[in-house]
Design an enzyme around this catalytic site. Structure first.
Site: not given
Ligand SMILES: C[S@@+](CC[C@H](N)C(=O)[O-])C[C@H]1O[C@@H](n2cnc3c(N)ncnc32)[C@H](O)[C@@H]1O
Length: 298
Positions: A55, A166
Site C-alpha cells: 500500500r 470516516d
Molecule cells: C472495513 S471499513 C467498514 C465500512 C462499513 N462500516 C462496513 O461495515 O461496511 C472500515 C472503515 O473504518 C475507517 N477507520 C479506521 N480507523 C478509523 C478511525 N480511527 N477513525 C475513523 N474511521 C476509521 C476506515 O477508513 C474504513 O473506511
C-alpha cells in the site's frame, strides 16, 4: 530476499521503479506501526508487513523516495504525508446491504419508533461511524425511506439526519458524490433500486432525496466528537477490528455515551462488546444492542 523484506521490484517483477532499495524492513515497519497507533489507533501486527509494503509503495513513488527509511523520515516531518499514509493504510472494504439482518432489524424493530419520534417533532439522528465510501449509510437511508416515495414522506417532513464519518478523506468524498458502479449497486434489492438509485454518466447515483439526508464528514473516531445531540442509531461495523483492546474499550464507551437511551448500536459480525459495555446494553439480536434506559455511558 530475506523473509522479512519485500521489495517493490520483487512484487512487480520490475527493477526499474524504485530499485532494490525499496525494502520494508522490520525496523521501518515498526516505526510505521507506532505512527498508525498514535494517529488512528490502528493496530498493525507484523503479519501485515507485505500489505503495508504494497500500500505504501505508491506513496514512495509519488514522492520519488527510494527507500522506506527516507519515507518514514518524510512522514515524521510532514503532517500532510502522515495523513496520506494513514489513509493509504485504512481498509475500506464495504458493500450495500452488508450483514443484511441488521437492516431487517432496523426496518422491523426500530423504524416505527423513529417515525413516531419524527412525527412528534423530535429530532432523529443516525450515525454511520467508519462509513467508508457510503454504501452503509445509503443502505440505512433506503431502509428507512422504504420502497416508495410515499413511505419516505416522514423523512421529508421530519428533522431526520444521517451522519457518515470516516478518517479517510477520499471515501468521505465518495459519500458526498453518491455515485457507484453498476457492480456496486447490484446487491440493492430491486424495489429500493427502482426508487432510490438513478442512472448517471459514471454509473448510478443515489437519489437527491436520500443524499440530502446525509452529512458526510472526515472524523477520526479518537478525536473530539463535535456532535451535540445523542444518536438514536449508531452503526459502527467492521471498524473496531482494526484496534487493540484499549482502543476498542475507549471507543465502545464513547459510542454508548453518544447513544440515546433506548437507542441501538450495530457492530460487525466478528466484533463483540466488552462485559463492561454489555452491562449498559440489552441484546436486541446478533451483534445488535439497545441502550438500557437510564444507563449512563460510564
Ligand atoms: C472495513 S471499513 C467498514 C465500512 C462499513 N462500516 C462496513 O461495515 O461496511 C472500515 C472503515 O473504518 C475507517 N477507520 C479506521 N480507523 C478509523 C478511525 N480511527 N477513525 C475513523 N474511521 C476509521 C476506515 O477508513 C474504513 O473506511
Amino acid at each position: 530476499m530475506k523473509h522479512d523484506l519485500i521489495t517493490t521490484a520483487d512484487r512487480r517483477g520490475d527493477s526499474s521503479a524504485l530499485g532494490a532499495s525499496a525494502e520494508l524492513g522490520l525496523a521501518e515497519f515498526r516505526e510505521i506501526a507506532v505512527i498508525m497507533q498514535r494517529e488512528a489507533r490502528i493496530h498493525l501486527v507484523e503479519s501485515k508487513l507485505t500489505l503495508v509494503h504494497s500500500r505504501l509503495s505508491r506513496r514512495l513513488r509519488e514522492h520519488g523516495v527510494s527507500n522506506f527509511r527516507d519515507y518514514v523520515a518524510l512522514v515524521n516531518r510532514d503532517e500532510a504525508e502522515r495523513r496520506a499514509m494513514v489513509t493509504a493504510l485504512t481498509t475500506n472494504h464495504t458493500h450495500f446491504f452488508r450483514e443484511a439482518h441488521h437492516f431487517d432489524h432496523l426496518r422491523s424493530a426500530v423504524l416505527p419508533d423513529l417515525q413516531a419520534r419524527a412525527r412528534a417533532g423530535r429530532p432523529v439522528r443516525i450515525w454511520s461511524a467508519g462509513c467508508s465510501s457510503g454504501e452503509e449509510v445509503y443502505t440505512i437511508a433506503m431502509t428507512i425511506a422504504g420502497e416508495s416515495h410515499a413511505s419516505a414522506a416522514w423523512l421529508r417532513n421530519g428533522d431526520v439526519r444521517l451522519l457518515a464519518t470516516d478518517i479517510a478523506p477520499h471515501v468521505v468524498a465518495s459519500v458526498a458524490e453518491g455515485v457507484y458502479a453498476e457492480s456496486t449497486v447490484e446487491p440493492i434489492p430491486p424495489a429500493y433500486r427502482a426508487h432510490w438509485v438513478k442512472p448517471h454518466e459514471k454509473g448510478f447515483i443515489i437519489a437527491d432525496e436520500l443524499r440530502a439526508l446525509v452529512t458526510p464528514r472526515v472524523l477520526n473516531l479518537f478525536d473530539h466528537w463535535p456532535m451535540k445531540l445523542q444518536y438514536d442509531v449508531i452503526f459502527c461495523r467492521n471498524v473496531m477490528i482494526y484496534f487493540d483492546d484499549a482502543a476498542k474499550a475507549e471507543l465502545e464507551t464513547k459510542l454508548i455515551d453518544m447513544l440515546a437511551p433506548g437507542g441501538h448500536l450495530y457492530i460487525g459480525h466478528s466484533e463483540r462488546l466488552s462485559a463492561r459495555g454489555i452491562a449498559k446494553m440489552f441484546s436486541a439480536g446478533q451483534t445488535i444492542y439497545g441502550k438500557i434506559e437510564g444507563s449512563a455511558g460510564q
